[in-house]
Design a protein around this motif. Structure first.
Motif, short mmCIF file in Angstrom:
data_model
loop_
_atom_site.label_atom_id
_atom_site.label_comp_id
_atom_site.label_asym_id
_atom_site.label_seq_id
_atom_site.Cartn_x
_atom_site.Cartn_y
_atom_site.Cartn_z
N PRO A 97 4.86 -3.37 5.34
CA PRO A 97 4.74 -1.24 4.74
C PRO A 97 3.65 -0.49 4.95
O PRO A 97 4.38 0.30 4.55
CB PRO A 97 5.65 -1.68 3.25
N TYR A 100 4.19 1.52 8.22
CA TYR A 100 4.99 2.57 8.00
C TYR A 100 4.71 3.57 8.34
O TYR A 100 5.45 4.81 9.07
CB TYR A 100 6.61 1.96 7.62
N GLU A 136 15.63 -3.51 5.41
CA GLU A 136 15.74 -2.12 5.26
C GLU A 136 16.30 -1.21 5.84
O GLU A 136 16.52 -0.34 5.72
CB GLU A 136 13.88 -2.03 5.83
N VAL A 227 3.41 -8.18 -0.42
CA VAL A 227 3.65 -8.12 -1.80
C VAL A 227 3.08 -9.32 -2.40
O VAL A 227 1.86 -9.56 -3.25
CB VAL A 227 4.89 -7.28 -2.76
N CYS A 230 -0.71 -9.59 -1.64
CA CYS A 230 -1.40 -8.52 -2.53
C CYS A 230 -1.45 -9.05 -3.79
O CYS A 230 -2.72 -9.25 -4.47
CB CYS A 230 -0.67 -7.24 -2.36
N GLN A 242 -1.70 -4.83 -8.46
CA GLN A 242 -0.97 -3.14 -8.90
C GLN A 242 -0.30 -2.71 -8.85
O GLN A 242 0.36 -3.68 -7.91
CB GLN A 242 -2.20 -2.50 -7.68
N LEU A 243 0.89 -2.20 -9.28
CA LEU A 243 2.32 -2.07 -9.13
C LEU A 243 2.31 -0.60 -9.06
O LEU A 243 1.70 0.26 -9.49
CB LEU A 243 2.75 -2.23 -10.64
N VAL A 244 3.22 -0.52 -7.31
CA VAL A 244 3.46 0.24 -7.18
C VAL A 244 4.33 1.34 -7.92
O VAL A 244 5.55 0.98 -7.86
CB VAL A 244 3.76 0.16 -5.10
N TYR A 327 5.40 7.32 1.75
CA TYR A 327 5.94 6.24 1.38
C TYR A 327 7.19 6.89 -0.06
O TYR A 327 7.00 8.00 -0.18
CB TYR A 327 4.76 5.88 0.49
N ARG A 333 17.18 -4.22 -3.14
CA ARG A 333 17.69 -4.96 -2.41
C ARG A 333 18.88 -6.09 -2.64
O ARG A 333 18.31 -6.95 -3.15
CB ARG A 333 17.86 -5.41 -1.27
C1 UGA Z 1 9.06 -5.67 3.63
C2 UGA Z 1 9.29 -5.18 5.31
O1 UGA Z 1 9.68 -4.36 5.21
C3 UGA Z 1 10.80 -6.64 5.45
O2 UGA Z 1 11.34 -5.76 6.06
C4 UGA Z 1 11.15 -7.16 4.98
O3 UGA Z 1 12.57 -7.30 5.06
C5 UGA Z 1 10.31 -7.52 3.60
O4 UGA Z 1 9.10 -7.16 3.34
C6 UGA Z 1 10.28 -9.11 3.73
O5 UGA Z 1 9.71 -10.06 3.05
O6 UGA Z 1 11.78 -9.71 3.53
P1 UGA Z 1 9.26 -4.68 1.21
O7 UGA Z 1 10.34 -5.67 0.80
O8 UGA Z 1 9.46 -3.45 0.94
O9 UGA Z 1 9.89 -4.92 2.58
O10 UGA Z 1 7.61 -5.04 1.29
P2 UGA Z 1 6.60 -5.75 0.37
O11 UGA Z 1 5.05 -5.07 0.62
O12 UGA Z 1 6.77 -7.37 0.14
O13 UGA Z 1 7.15 -4.68 -0.88
C7 UGA Z 1 7.50 -5.46 -1.98
C8 UGA Z 1 7.23 -4.16 -3.11
O14 UGA Z 1 6.37 -3.98 -3.73
C9 UGA Z 1 7.43 -2.95 -3.01
O15 UGA Z 1 8.44 -1.77 -3.86
C10 UGA Z 1 6.25 -1.97 -2.56
O16 UGA Z 1 5.91 -1.21 -3.69
C11 UGA Z 1 5.66 -2.98 -3.97
N1 UGA Z 1 3.55 -3.37 -4.35
C12 UGA Z 1 3.69 -4.00 -2.78
C13 UGA Z 1 3.42 -3.98 -5.58
O17 UGA Z 1 3.75 -2.88 -6.19
N2 UGA Z 1 2.05 -3.57 -5.21
C14 UGA Z 1 1.22 -4.34 -4.52
O18 UGA Z 1 0.25 -4.82 -4.78
C15 UGA Z 1 2.18 -4.65 -2.78
#
Ligand code: UGA
Length: 388
Positions: A97, A100, A136, A227, A230, A242-244, A327, A333
């Protein structure tokens, strides 16, 4: 897992020929571990990166094209290979992400333009394509537009492959550059199926977690990973997790090994997997990102034995700060996995705590052991511990 059907196009003896584009990434490396354990499988792969698959490079049943699949020459070689393969699996993508809204053109090229050539060739050669898409494509839940706080009606938040609408935010929110490219790619695959008879399977992964996911910044990569990595990097570096936007977003976490079970079942049961879309996720492992942060800290303490982490901080950051302008998050999901259950005989088995224990232990062994003594007391820890 149900009994394999052997209805492959080019079966000679019992040998199955599998071609994987993006075989050196996280999912690819686990798929190689599984498939190459079967001496009847001959695997050809495309990937410029080999760090995660070094253990397979000398396997006589594996042939690697260590390059991107983009030049005309490589595409010609790919066509030859695809012609004699039972299945092509496309895993290549930019799927972090953090890219993106900062690098949307590369995201769109890598998730639509480049793979569209692969789809064209599979259609022309009439070779079964298993294409990795993403959860997504669903975008946001209906619920998020109705009421932010109540999550009681499954029809407003549950994702079913063939009936749930796909809802994305405005063009200015470039977070959706990825999801909309992936959605268009699914439509392209489906159009080839309807117009040209392409045999296809589309996989929508929902947060596959496990060892080798992404990269740990400053150790085996640079940038902002997903995440899990991270949070892991923050723990190893004794920095705040860090919590987004408050960590309210929820995800369902599935073990990479359970996910590979599902993919293997598709490969071995073509008749059941063909010409449909599968959500692959674990409904029992739903967490908010705030809960995930707490669980990661707890797991890190039990793996490392380091009690100083009891006060490890978690802080809030805005989506804008963390990812930059444009963002917007997928709020929740929750996959309907009836198709995978009934057609593939698949059931995810691994509890979230076990997934985290395996993964945290993997990274702690790789990167944590040497540094833990030198950090006997927390450093870089701001006071007070931030809220979430
Ligand atoms: C990503 C990809 O965009 C998807 O295509 C994929 O299917 C998915 O990962 C996956 O691993 O299956 P997403 O789950 O949004 O989607 O990606 P992450 O970066 O893992 O984020 C998950 C959540 O954690 C989001 O709400 C993000 O804002 C949050 N986040 C991320 C934090 O709170 N802290 C961080 O340090 C990183």
């Amino acid at each position: 897992m149900s009994t394999p059907e052997l209805n492959f196009k080019h079966v000679s003896g019992d040998v199955m020929r599998v071609l994987i584009v993006g075989c050196g990434g996280y999912i690819g490396s686990h798929l190689l571990d599984r498939l190459l354990a079967d001496p009847q499988i001959r695997l050809t792969g495309w990937d410029p990166n080999t760090a995660k698959i070094m253990n397979h490079l000398s396997n006589p049943n594996f042939r690697l094209h260590q390059t991107m699949l983009s030049s005309e020459n490589e595409l010609r070689a790919f066509r030859q290979e695809a012609r004699s393969s039972d299945v092509v699996i496309n895993l290549a993508a930019i799927c972090n992400p953090s890219e993106y809204n900062t690098n949307p053109l590369s995201v769109m090229r890598s998730n639509f333009m480049e793979p569209s050539r692969i789809v064209d060739i599979c259609a022309e050669e009439n070779t079964w394509l298993i294409h990795f898409s993403t959860s997504e494509v669903y975008g946001r839940t209906l619920q998020s537009y109705v009421d932010d706080t109540s999550y009681d009606d499954p029809s407003l938040f549950e994702f079913e492959e063939d009936t749930t609408p796909l809802i994305m935010g405005p063009v200015r929110n470039q977070r959706w550059s990825y999801a909309s490219s992936k959605q268009l790619m699914e439509r392209y695959v489906y159009a080839h199926h309807k117009q040209n008879g392409l045999p296809f399977t589309i996989v929508r992964p929902l947060n596959f977690f496990g060892p080798r996911m992404d990269f740990i910044p400053k150790r085996d990569g640079d940038g902002v990973p997903r995440v899990l990595a991270c949070f892991m990097a923050a723990l190893l570096d004794r920095k705040p997790l860090q919590l987004v936007d408050g960590g309210h977003a929820r995800r369902t976490i599935v073990s990479i090994h359970d996910a590979i079970d599902a993919i293997e079942s598709m490969i071995r049961n073509r008749g059941k997997a063909e010409n449909r879309i599968f959500n692959i996720g674990n409904r029992d492992n739903e967490v908010s990102m705030a809960q995930l942060a707490d669980l990661m800290i707890e797991t890190f303490i039990s793996v490392s034995g380091d009690e100083t982490y009891r006060t490890h901080p978690v802080e809030n950051v805005s989506g804008q700060q963390f990812y930059g302008e444009g963002y917007e998050d997928c709020d929740r999901r929750m996959p309907n996995i009836d198709a995978a259950r009934t057609l593939l005989g698949w059931e995810p088995k691994t509890a979230l705590r076990d997934i985290l224990t395996e993964t945290v232990a993997y990274y702690f062994d790789l990167y944590g052991r040497n540094s833990s003594d030198s950090h006997a007391s927390p450093v870089d820890v701001p006071e007070p511990a931030a809220m979430r």
